[in-house]
Design a protein around this motif. Sequence first.
Motif, PDB file in Angstrom:
ATOM      1  N   GLU A   1       6.761  52.296  72.700  1.00  0.00           N
ATOM      2  CA  GLU A   1       5.899  51.559  72.795  1.00  0.00           C
ATOM      3  C   GLU A   1       4.831  51.812  74.000  1.00  0.00           C
ATOM      4  O   GLU A   1       3.502  51.831  73.174  1.00  0.00           O
ATOM      5  CB  GLU A   1       5.791  50.565  72.246  1.00  0.00           C
TER       6      GLU A   1
ATOM      7  N   GLU B   1      -5.948  43.514  69.269  1.00  0.00           N
ATOM      8  CA  GLU B   1      -4.983  42.095  68.472  1.00  0.00           C
ATOM      9  C   GLU B   1      -3.489  42.864  68.632  1.00  0.00           C
ATOM     10  O   GLU B   1      -2.637  41.869  68.976  1.00  0.00           O
ATOM     11  CB  GLU B   1      -5.433  42.477  67.010  1.00  0.00           C
ATOM     12  N   ARG B   2      -3.144  43.646  68.462  1.00  0.00           N
ATOM     13  CA  ARG B   2      -1.836  43.935  68.327  1.00  0.00           C
ATOM     14  C   ARG B   2      -1.158  43.522  69.812  1.00  0.00           C
ATOM     15  O   ARG B   2      -0.072  43.413  70.798  1.00  0.00           O
ATOM     16  CB  ARG B   2      -1.596  45.543  69.034  1.00  0.00           C
TER      17      ARG B   2
ATOM     18  N   ARG C   1       1.889  40.797  71.068  1.00  0.00           N
ATOM     19  CA  ARG C   1       2.787  41.078  72.266  1.00  0.00           C
ATOM     20  C   ARG C   1       2.944  39.914  73.292  1.00  0.00           C
ATOM     21  O   ARG C   1       3.890  39.923  73.960  1.00  0.00           O
ATOM     22  CB  ARG C   1       2.913  42.390  72.339  1.00  0.00           C
TER      23      ARG C   1
ATOM     24  N   ALA D   1      -8.028  46.751  67.268  1.00  0.00           N
ATOM     25  CA  ALA D   1      -6.760  46.973  66.388  1.00  0.00           C
ATOM     26  C   ALA D   1      -5.724  46.856  67.675  1.00  0.00           C
ATOM     27  O   ALA D   1      -5.158  46.221  67.519  1.00  0.00           O
ATOM     28  CB  ALA D   1      -6.561  47.942  65.514  1.00  0.00           C
TER      29      ALA D   1
ATOM     30  N   LEU E   1       0.632  53.220  72.717  1.00  0.00           N
ATOM     31  CA  LEU E   1       0.034  52.184  73.063  1.00  0.00           C
ATOM     32  C   LEU E   1      -1.781  52.745  74.047  1.00  0.00           C
ATOM     33  O   LEU E   1      -2.687  52.667  74.071  1.00  0.00           O
ATOM     34  CB  LEU E   1       0.003  50.833  73.643  1.00  0.00           C
TER      35      LEU E   1
END
Length: 110
Positions: A30, A56-57, A61, A53, A34
């Motif tokens: 991850e 937002e992710r 998290r 995006a 990212l």
Amino acid sequence: MPWRGVIYWNYAHHFEDERNTHQDSAFLMEQIELREALADARDSQDPFAALSAIVERIGVRLGALDTELGAALTQDGISIPALTAIQRMQFFRKLAHEAEELEADLEDGI
């Protein structure tokens, strides 16, 4: 909740640096995804949408980690799950800061 922020800062010193954030392969992947997405956002067709995006992710998290931390802190003392959540939050907060810097750079370039 302010108490989580206080606990976060009080126990963040348990981690020497962000290199300890790779306890499991899923989280490591991850992190890589990212970081690559952030690096690629600048050159995408719509860098602001790509950045949005990613941000937002990160927010999703951080919210999940906040919940994990809250659950872990209901136990006696500071547990390994609490420390893990704090450590992961450190990674996501740093990444959020990097995303903010990229957004500022993009806005300056317009």
